[in-house]
Design an enzyme around this catalytic site. Structure first.
Site, PDB file in Angstrom:
ATOM      1  N   ASP A  57      -2.358  -1.609  10.049  1.00 49.51           N
ATOM      2  CA  ASP A  57      -2.548  -1.421   8.727  1.00 49.51           C
ATOM      3  C   ASP A  57      -3.138  -2.973   8.253  1.00 49.51           C
ATOM      4  OD1 ASP A  57      -1.592   0.842   8.145  1.00 49.51           O
ATOM      5  OD2 ASP A  57       0.899  -0.319   7.688  1.00 49.51           O
TER       6      ASP A  57
ATOM      7  N   LYS B  28       0.866  -1.355  -0.083  1.00 45.74           N
ATOM      8  CA  LYS B  28      -0.500   0.207   0.111  1.00 45.74           C
ATOM      9  C   LYS B  28       0.850   1.332  -0.151  1.00 45.74           C
ATOM     10  CE  LYS B  28       1.276   1.635   4.308  1.00 45.74           C
ATOM     11  NZ  LYS B  28       1.709   3.086   5.312  1.00 45.74           N
TER      12      LYS B  28
END
Ligand code: C5P
Length: 302
Positions: free
Chosen positions: A142, A16
């Site tokens: 995350d 990401k």
């Protein structure tokens, strides 16, 4: 109870980037509350899971040092999964690393989420999405993003509160990793010092404007990373790297997460080799990717 013997399964675990990362105040827990915009990209690790006689074996390949096995997030995700379904594990996890570690690209968290997705699929989906999200949140901030439905999401707190958004059109992404460590704890601490020294108050949470996410030019207008001053201190030639990306046509050039990877967002047909070469010659590890509009699915291995 021992679990059913699984069919071998493979899943990609994408990295990401954070298109916006605002560090809000420090909470009583000692952790800072964040406001961030996540976007998944195609640079990926690969997780393969196959049956074994007993336990959870982890075999890591690739040029990335991931530390001791039992602290590895893929291993811990598998351990949490089997505890949650109340069964004895009998698997080997083969983790092929490509995402640089400790780079702000979420590699370890994505490996954990991919392992949870793959194990849940391999065992016939015994856990609800909510249960997987709870397991994921306990593994790392995350992980809930990587377990979500959308590859593009706003998140608050430590990442557990999310607003999933429709992913914008595909873009090319160039990642430049300076091979400099920016340990998360030290990076937060230094930001606190800088804010104290300059008398800066922590930013207020943002009133979300949905128009800010409809296209890449609106996203560029809200793109920022509050760790920028620490990156300037720690990464040699940081402003020049950002400038190289912008001059080559990046509409957004930023640090990802708490560093130390830097990314540029380019048009889908951009000449990325043209910018990769000078960055690589400057000693950076360079990776090319695209933004992702859907998550990879777990697939059986023949
Ligand atoms: O998430 P992790 O445990 O790796 O974070 C390491 C350190 O970074 C924490 O102990 C904390 O000091 C700091 N941190 C923070 N706010 C966050 C995430 C991490 O202050 N949201």
């Amino acid at each position: 109870m021992s679990a059913d013997r699984i069919q071998p399964i493979r899943i990609e675990a994408p990295a990401k980037i954070n298109l916006r990362l605002v560090v809000l105040g420090r909470e009583a827990s000692g952790y800072h509350s964040l406001e961030t915009l996540f976007c998944a990209i195609s640079l990926s690790d690969t997780v393969e899971i196959e049956p074994s006689d007993a336990g959870i074996e982890l075999v890591v390949t690739g040029a990335v040092d991931t530390g001791p096995v039992e602290r590895n997030l893929a291993w811990r995700a598998a351990d949490a999964f089997y505890r949650a379904i109340g069964a004895e594990p009998a698997i080997t996890i083969r983790l092929k690393k490509q995402i640089p570690a400790a780079a702000g690209l979420g590699g370890g968290s994505s490996d954990a989420a991919a392992t949870l997705r793959a194990l849940d699929a391999a065992h016939g989906n015994p856990l609800s999405r909510e249960r997987l999200a709870t397991l994921g949140a306990a593994l790392g901030s995350d992980v809930p993003f990587f377990l979500g439905r959308s590859t593009f999401a706003l998140a608050w707190g430590r990442g557990e509160r999310q607003l999933e958004l429709p992913a914008p059109s595909e873009r090319s992404v160039l990642i430049a990793h300076p091979n400099v460590a920016m340990p998360t704890g030290e990076t937060f601490e230094r930001l606190r010092e800088i804010r104290e020294e300059s008398g800066t108050v922590s930013p207020e949470p943002w009133a979300v404007d949905p128009a800010a996410f409809t296209d890449w030019s609106s996203i560029a207008a809200i793109a920022r990373n509050d760790f920028d001053p620490i990156a300037s201190e720690r990464i040699p030639r940081y402003p020049e790297i950002l400038e190289t990306l912008r001059t080559a046509g990046a509409s957004i050039a930023l640090l990802s997460g708490s560093g130390s990877a830097i990314f540029g967002i380019f048009p889908a047909d951009a000449d990325l080799p043209g910018v990769s070469v000078p960055l690589a010659q400057g000693g950076l590890s360079v990776y090319r990717a695209t933004t992702l509009r859907s998550w990879p699915e777990p697939l059986p291995i023949d």
